[in-house]
Design a protein around this motif. Sequence first.
Motif, PDB file in Angstrom:
ATOM      1  N   ALA A 156       1.811   6.345  12.687  1.00 30.94           N
ATOM      2  CA  ALA A 156       1.903   5.106  11.916  1.00 30.94           C
ATOM      3  C   ALA A 156       2.079   5.472  10.449  1.00 30.94           C
ATOM      4  O   ALA A 156       1.399   6.379   9.954  1.00 30.94           O
ATOM      5  CB  ALA A 156       0.632   4.277  12.092  1.00 30.94           C
ATOM      6  N   PRO A 157       2.960   4.790   9.731  1.00 31.51           N
ATOM      7  CA  PRO A 157       3.134   5.087   8.305  1.00 31.51           C
ATOM      8  C   PRO A 157       1.830   4.853   7.548  1.00 31.51           C
ATOM      9  O   PRO A 157       1.101   3.896   7.825  1.00 31.51           O
ATOM     10  CB  PRO A 157       4.205   4.088   7.863  1.00 31.51           C
ATOM     11  CG  PRO A 157       4.913   3.695   9.116  1.00 31.51           C
ATOM     12  CD  PRO A 157       3.875   3.732  10.194  1.00 31.51           C
ATOM     13  N   PRO A 158       1.489   5.689   6.583  1.00 29.48           N
ATOM     14  CA  PRO A 158       0.256   5.504   5.820  1.00 29.48           C
ATOM     15  C   PRO A 158       0.300   4.263   4.944  1.00 29.48           C
ATOM     16  O   PRO A 158       1.351   3.649   4.736  1.00 29.48           O
ATOM     17  CB  PRO A 158       0.165   6.786   4.978  1.00 29.48           C
ATOM     18  CG  PRO A 158       1.561   7.301   4.908  1.00 29.48           C
ATOM     19  CD  PRO A 158       2.207   6.906   6.195  1.00 29.48           C
ATOM     20  N   ASN A 159      -0.868   3.891   4.415  1.00 32.49           N
ATOM     21  CA  ASN A 159      -0.990   2.670   3.611  1.00 32.49           C
ATOM     22  C   ASN A 159      -0.042   2.619   2.428  1.00 32.49           C
ATOM     23  O   ASN A 159       0.371   1.544   1.998  1.00 32.49           O
ATOM     24  CB  ASN A 159      -2.428   2.538   3.092  1.00 32.49           C
ATOM     25  CG  ASN A 159      -3.371   2.042   4.161  1.00 32.49           C
ATOM     26  OD1 ASN A 159      -2.964   1.421   5.134  1.00 32.49           O
ATOM     27  ND2 ASN A 159      -4.653   2.320   3.985  1.00 32.49           N
ATOM     28  N   SER A 160       0.277   3.784   1.870  1.00 31.70           N
ATOM     29  CA  SER A 160       1.158   3.794   0.707  1.00 31.70           C
ATOM     30  C   SER A 160       2.502   3.147   1.024  1.00 31.70           C
ATOM     31  O   SER A 160       3.110   2.500   0.165  1.00 31.70           O
ATOM     32  CB  SER A 160       1.375   5.230   0.215  1.00 31.70           C
ATOM     33  OG  SER A 160       1.902   6.044   1.247  1.00 31.70           O
ATOM     34  N   VAL A 161       2.962   3.287   2.267  1.00 29.47           N
ATOM     35  CA  VAL A 161       4.248   2.711   2.658  1.00 29.47           C
ATOM     36  C   VAL A 161       4.111   1.199   2.849  1.00 29.47           C
ATOM     37  O   VAL A 161       4.915   0.415   2.340  1.00 29.47           O
ATOM     38  CB  VAL A 161       4.783   3.382   3.942  1.00 29.47           C
ATOM     39  CG1 VAL A 161       6.121   2.769   4.350  1.00 29.47           C
ATOM     40  CG2 VAL A 161       4.925   4.882   3.741  1.00 29.47           C
ATOM     41  N   GLU A 162       3.063   0.770   3.582  1.00 27.21           N
ATOM     42  CA  GLU A 162       2.879  -0.667   3.788  1.00 27.21           C
ATOM     43  C   GLU A 162       2.572  -1.381   2.480  1.00 27.21           C
ATOM     44  O   GLU A 162       3.117  -2.448   2.190  1.00 27.21           O
ATOM     45  CB  GLU A 162       1.748  -0.952   4.779  1.00 27.21           C
ATOM     46  CG  GLU A 162       1.577  -2.456   5.000  1.00 27.21           C
ATOM     47  CD  GLU A 162       0.419  -2.835   5.899  1.00 27.21           C
ATOM     48  OE1 GLU A 162       0.307  -4.028   6.233  1.00 27.21           O
ATOM     49  OE2 GLU A 162      -0.380  -1.958   6.261  1.00 27.21           O
TER      50      GLU A 162
END
Length: 423
Positions: A156-162
């Motif tokens: 899953a993409p990390p929070n920085s991406v979302e």
Amino acid sequence: MAACSSSSSSSGGSSESASSGSALAAAPTCDASADNATTFKLGTFLPLTGSLASLGPAAVAGSGQALSEINKNGGVNGKDACIISTDSSDTNNPTIGAQNIQKLLQSRVSAILGAESSSVTENVLPTVAASNTVMFSPANTDDKLTGISKWYFRNAPPNSVEGDALGKQIVSDGNTKVALLVFNDSYGTNLRDSIEKSITGSGGQVTYGAKGKGQEFPSTQTDFGSTVSAALGTQPDAVVIDAFDQTTQILPALASAGWNMKKVYLVDGNLNDYSKDAGVPDLTGAKGSTQGINPSDEFKDTLQSWYKKNENSTITGWGYAAESYDAVITMALAAEVAGKSDPASIQANILPVTGTQNGTKCKTFAECSDLIKKGTKNIWYQGPSGIGPLTEGHDPSSGYISIYQYVGKAPSKFLTSVKGTVA
């Protein structure tokens, strides 16, 4: 991190990854005494109870369908894979997670799928890593988990991406003053930091809930009247709810205060169907983001059929379904490449299977396994989650953030997918 927007309404993933047709039977339960080098023993550590329980069905179905397809196509190294299913619960119930991790480790599983909560993973990972067991999360997003252990992986993409994608969406919708309602948990504060950075970088400002202001609420809070009043007192243009099941109390509080629900934004932890939650107002027009691709209809139908057959229930949300499916396929293929399924063999081959060595591309377990059997060990599995090869920090090098809009009380309108790349 850099991101670019795509307005395509397609999933972007392969619709060929999951089998079509009649639902497949679930994998057998593992014999605890079975040798994990010769039997691929998957331990699942997913939220069946607690504040993230709404995410459980999609992950259960994704992993279950993956194992069913693996066994339909010859198993791992010629032997049926098996499963030991456990409940991770949440950080309010740490004893449940701790006991079930011990159960999986004592059963000598080949690998663990989970947890979905970053905080739960942070609690149990020291124990898992000390036992030299692979832990692969389909949903962890906390940036602090990058490179935390050689035994830990996530797709899953990390929070920085979302956070970057959602912040830009909020400002592009014409909102310059934003209030953040954030629960005091590593997931909540880490995602908040990314959202705030994106909002301010896009020309907006955070009027409530900013980092360092001490305005986060505890995860056990149930009365949000005063919190909502304080946030709305800053006269924001939009409100972001960065929380889990506390959202079912926050939304009615916002409605009681006269807030326009079209100006509400949710995140992956609460982008849920609230149709059965009494007191939750009509959310039509509200938006939210979630890590991962919007799965194809064919993929959803396949998993729904599997879940109805094997769990006698239905899936209402699809968050991390594709990621759970791909995590299991990836670990099984790593075992196939190695020729054995003990944790060390799987650990050594996960990165190459995800494409770090630019191998021969394949989209299903059957296709990839056939290549391996014919002597092509350097494969690149490309599943329905659509991620790029894992990095040295065991994160996806690229991944998707999907933006949805509510119709009624359900996020039933897919708007766009934003592809983010981790620099």
